[in-house]
Write an enzyme that holds these catalytic residues in place. Structure first.
Site, PDB file in Angstrom:
ATOM      1  N   ILE A  86       0.882  -1.115   0.108  1.00 23.98           N
ATOM      2  CA  ILE A  86      -0.040   0.025  -0.079  1.00 23.98           C
ATOM      3  C   ILE A  86       0.805   1.255   0.057  1.00 23.98           C
ATOM      4  CG2 ILE A  86      -0.443  -0.231   2.210  1.00 23.98           C
ATOM      5  CD1 ILE A  86      -3.092   0.955   2.164  1.00 23.98           C
ATOM      6  N   TYR A  87       1.132   1.615  -1.127  1.00 26.18           N
ATOM      7  CA  TYR A  87       2.201   2.939  -1.517  1.00 26.18           C
ATOM      8  C   TYR A  87       1.453   4.083  -1.784  1.00 26.18           C
ATOM      9  CZ  TYR A  87       5.744  -0.751  -1.485  1.00 26.18           C
ATOM     10  OH  TYR A  87       6.659  -1.936  -1.007  1.00 26.18           O
ATOM     11  N   LYS A 100      -5.841   5.663   3.594  1.00 26.08           N
ATOM     12  CA  LYS A 100      -6.861   5.222   4.099  1.00 26.08           C
ATOM     13  C   LYS A 100      -7.871   4.675   3.175  1.00 26.08           C
ATOM     14  CE  LYS A 100     -10.706   6.497   7.542  1.00 26.08           C
ATOM     15  NZ  LYS A 100     -11.023   7.537   8.059  1.00 26.08           N
ATOM     16  N   ASN A 108       9.119   1.665  10.772  1.00 25.44           N
ATOM     17  CA  ASN A 108       8.011   2.428  10.106  1.00 25.44           C
ATOM     18  C   ASN A 108       6.991   2.998  11.141  1.00 25.44           C
ATOM     19  OD1 ASN A 108       6.402   3.918   8.264  1.00 25.44           O
ATOM     20  ND2 ASN A 108       6.634   2.521   6.761  1.00 25.44           N
ATOM     21  N   TYR A 124      -1.809   1.543  10.886  1.00 24.04           N
ATOM     22  CA  TYR A 124      -2.598   0.235  10.708  1.00 24.04           C
ATOM     23  C   TYR A 124      -3.208   0.164  12.065  1.00 24.04           C
ATOM     24  CZ  TYR A 124      -0.176  -0.294   6.322  1.00 24.04           C
ATOM     25  OH  TYR A 124       0.352  -0.338   5.120  1.00 24.04           O
TER      26      TYR A 124
END
Length: 171
Positions: free
Chosen positions: A96-97, A109, A135, A142
């Site tokens: 998910i970049y 989101k 990170n 998350y």
């Protein structure tokens, strides 16, 4: 601002390779050796490799565009496409970049909500991902989205062994 998310096809391999390389570099350049980062990007985001991933029947890619420009993408895996042996009722968010210039616009989101929708519509009971333990911003994102730490695995950036946290959300 106009935004849209579309399913990627084989003709998007070059775009995904460039978008993946750019966003990976933006996110992970700091804290990694330049040569290790360069080697990883050359292997992971090669157009031929992306074509193979796009052709896998249990992987799906979605491209988010903002004002007509690619801003990010999502890669989902089920079954044998998962990077860890997963249950038949699990979906993996492998990537998910979002480009750094488009962060803080709710795009991460939006991509994650799409992942939840796809998992539910496919009858999955859980969705999981791996995230670099350093990170912290992503880990918090998350956690706010309902994921909990359920394990860890090694990730190699060149010869540098790093730890990815496995995070899972039960649907």
């Amino acid at each position: 601002m106009q935004t849209s998310i579309r399913k990627a096809g084989l003709n998007d391999a070059m775009l995904l390779a460039q978008l993946g390389a750019d966003t990976f570099r933006e996110t992970f350049a700091e804290g990694n050796q330049p040569e290790h980062l360069r080697q990883y990007i050359a292997n992971a985001f090669h157009e031929t490799k992306l074509r193979q991933e796009l052709a896998h029947p249990e992987s799906r890619f979605y491209i988010l565009e903002a004002d007509g420009s690619p801003a990010g993408y999502l890669k989902l895996n089920t079954g044998s496409a998962q990077t860890e042996a997963g249950a038949d009722t699990a979906m993996e968010v492998e990537r998910i970049y979002v480009r750094s210039s488009w962060q803080q616009h709710g795009f991460g989101k939006a991509l994650l909500l799409l992942a939840f929708d796809k998992a539910v519509s496919e009858g999955m009971q859980q969705i999981w991902l791996g995230v670099w333990e350093k990170n912290v911003r992503a880990v918090r994102f998350y956690e706010r989205s309902g994921f909990r730490k359920t394990g860890a695995h090694a990730f190699y950036m060149g010869e540098d062994k790093q730890t990815d946290l496995i995070m899972t959300k039960f649907l």
